[in-house]
Design an enzyme around this catalytic site. Structure first.
Site, short mmCIF file in Angstrom:
data_model
loop_
_atom_site.label_atom_id
_atom_site.label_comp_id
_atom_site.label_asym_id
_atom_site.label_seq_id
_atom_site.Cartn_x
_atom_site.Cartn_y
_atom_site.Cartn_z
N PRO B 23 0.82 -1.21 0.00
CA PRO B 23 0.00 0.00 0.00
C PRO B 23 0.86 1.26 0.00
O PRO B 23 2.04 1.22 0.34
CB PRO B 23 -0.79 -0.12 1.31
CG PRO B 23 0.03 -1.00 2.17
CD PRO B 23 0.72 -1.95 1.26
N SER B 24 0.24 2.34 -0.35
CA SER B 24 0.89 3.64 -0.30
C SER B 24 1.41 3.90 1.11
O SER B 24 0.73 3.61 2.09
CB SER B 24 -0.16 4.70 -0.69
OG SER B 24 0.43 5.96 -0.75
N GLY B 25 2.64 4.39 1.22
CA GLY B 25 3.19 4.70 2.53
C GLY B 25 3.89 3.54 3.20
O GLY B 25 4.41 3.66 4.30
N GLY B 27 6.57 2.27 2.05
CA GLY B 27 8.01 2.51 1.89
C GLY B 27 8.63 1.81 0.69
O GLY B 27 9.82 1.49 0.71
N LYS B 28 7.85 1.58 -0.37
CA LYS B 28 8.36 0.89 -1.56
C LYS B 28 9.57 1.62 -2.15
O LYS B 28 10.59 1.00 -2.44
CB LYS B 28 7.26 0.77 -2.63
CG LYS B 28 6.05 -0.03 -2.21
CD LYS B 28 5.09 -0.25 -3.37
CE LYS B 28 4.32 0.99 -3.78
NZ LYS B 28 3.34 1.46 -2.76
N ARG B 54 8.19 14.40 -6.56
CA ARG B 54 8.36 14.88 -5.19
C ARG B 54 9.79 15.40 -5.05
O ARG B 54 10.65 15.05 -5.86
CB ARG B 54 8.13 13.72 -4.20
CG ARG B 54 6.68 13.26 -4.17
CD ARG B 54 6.47 12.18 -3.09
NE ARG B 54 5.28 11.43 -3.39
CZ ARG B 54 5.18 10.09 -3.40
NH1 ARG B 54 6.23 9.34 -3.10
NH2 ARG B 54 4.05 9.50 -3.70
N ARG B 147 3.89 13.39 3.63
CA ARG B 147 3.77 13.83 2.25
C ARG B 147 2.80 15.01 2.18
O ARG B 147 1.60 14.84 1.98
CB ARG B 147 3.23 12.70 1.38
CG ARG B 147 4.23 11.58 1.26
CD ARG B 147 3.78 10.63 0.19
NE ARG B 147 4.58 9.42 0.22
CZ ARG B 147 4.20 8.28 -0.30
NH1 ARG B 147 3.03 8.19 -0.88
NH2 ARG B 147 4.97 7.23 -0.24
N ARG B 158 -6.24 8.17 -0.29
CA ARG B 158 -5.05 7.33 -0.29
C ARG B 158 -5.06 6.36 0.89
O ARG B 158 -4.77 5.18 0.76
CB ARG B 158 -3.81 8.23 -0.21
CG ARG B 158 -2.49 7.49 -0.38
CD ARG B 158 -1.32 8.37 0.01
NE ARG B 158 -1.05 9.46 -0.92
CZ ARG B 158 -0.25 9.34 -1.98
NH1 ARG B 158 0.36 8.20 -2.23
NH2 ARG B 158 -0.05 10.35 -2.77
N ASN B 178 8.02 -3.47 6.80
CA ASN B 178 9.00 -2.39 6.74
C ASN B 178 8.85 -1.53 7.99
O ASN B 178 8.13 -0.55 8.00
CB ASN B 178 8.80 -1.57 5.47
CG ASN B 178 9.88 -0.53 5.29
OD1 ASN B 178 10.96 -0.65 5.86
ND2 ASN B 178 9.60 0.49 4.48
#
Lengths: 208, 208
Positions: B23-25, B27-28, B54, B147, B158, B178
């Site tokens: 998922p978003s956030g 840390g990919k 970014r 962000r 998100r 993570n």
């Protein structure tokens, strides 16, 4: 918080049953020793055998060394999870050993010959089976030959059996080449395999 | 010598297709960056997007940043392997990227959102799918909140999407947590997974 629990559930570090196998001379004992010298904490299932200890081998650490008579008593009393006769020597896993191991909550590692590994696979399909293979025939022959404790005939039997056992590698989950002088690499690869297995989303169910 | 050849064949380090998702956030991006800083050599497939870079993000390294118009042209010209609209932004993988990657002979790593990973799974069932998950909801919210480039509404969308995506973790091969300040641990676990996968006796067939 519900989600926090959910996140934790994603990664359940259930104990694994890991079988380190491979033909004679592939270096199973040395690899297990190398693993014991890392900071990875596991329960090692000690094999029972009626063969003579090799120099440096310690009763209860490397093997349980018993008489042939005592081994035959264990067979008759159904005390062994699996056993085999290889090169006219008994090797087997005492049931109490495995019970202690599973009760520990840690990963359980067994060192087994190829026949023993195949028996464990049948009893416990979710065991992680690692086939340790020698790098080249030259290095392998050399390693087998340094065991001067056996007769030429015993050596020939051991070598022919070992060559046939290489064919069985495909039945295992993983193959690790134990290259000459790179024992730590083989041990490190086994640790990586174990770490990866702990992160699988479909956990292995250990029932014996 | 026949046996020597046979021994080598036991371990064929075929390139893997590894998808790092989550998922978003979760840390990919940070994990991919950490992997790039190790001595593991792989080909990274750069995603194409129409969102704004970014701070610190580099065109061609982190993403290919294109206009919405150019992205729509790529869709119309069938130049994309997969694409999706997430939070009203396009993200996709350009086919030429994957062709280059597969030609390299190295392991190929893609960073994809959960929907993208599921599309790759359908196209290439033997891809190694790693789900990167945040450690706790608190840490995750914090990471998402840092962000500051989006509106409250965009953030809410998100976060709700990301929470739903956690449910999909079981469809992946591996889950890696993570944890906050333990980015190197997550990268190390991914390296272990990749090493283990290279030692499987049933190799994964990568065909796209």
């Amino acid at each position: 918080m519900e989600e926090t629990v959910h996140l934790r559930n994603l990664h359940q570090p259930q104990p694994l049953l890991v079988v380190i196998s491979g033909p004679s001379g592939a270096g199973k004992d040395a690899v297990v020793k190398a693993l014991k010298q890392t900071n990875y904490s596991f329960h090692f299932v000690v094999t029972t055998t009626d063969r003579e200890p090799r120099p440096g081998e310690v009763h209860g650490v490397d093997y349980y060394f018993v008489s042939t008579q005592e081994f035959e008593r264990m067979i008759a009393a159904d005390e062994l999870l699996e056993y085999s006769t290889v090169y006219n020597q008994f090797k087997g896993i005492h049931k109490s050993q495995v019970r202690d191991a599973l009760a520990s909550g840690k990963d359980v590692i067994m060192r087994l010959d190829v026949q023993g590994a195949e028996k464990v696979r049948k009893m416990c399909p979710d065991a992680v089976l690692i086939f340790l293979a020698p790098e080249s025939e030259e290095a392998w022959l050399l390693r087998l030959h340094t065991r001067n404790t056996e007769t030429d005939e015993a050596f020939q039997v051991r070598f022919e059996t070992a060559k046939k056992e290489l064919e069985d590698a495909k039945k295992f989950d993983y193959v690790v080449i134990n290259a000459h002088n790179q024992l730590d690499d083989a041990a490190q690869t086994i640790l990586s395999i174990i770490e990866a297995e702990h992160h699988r989303t479909t956990p292995r169910r250990i029932q014996l």
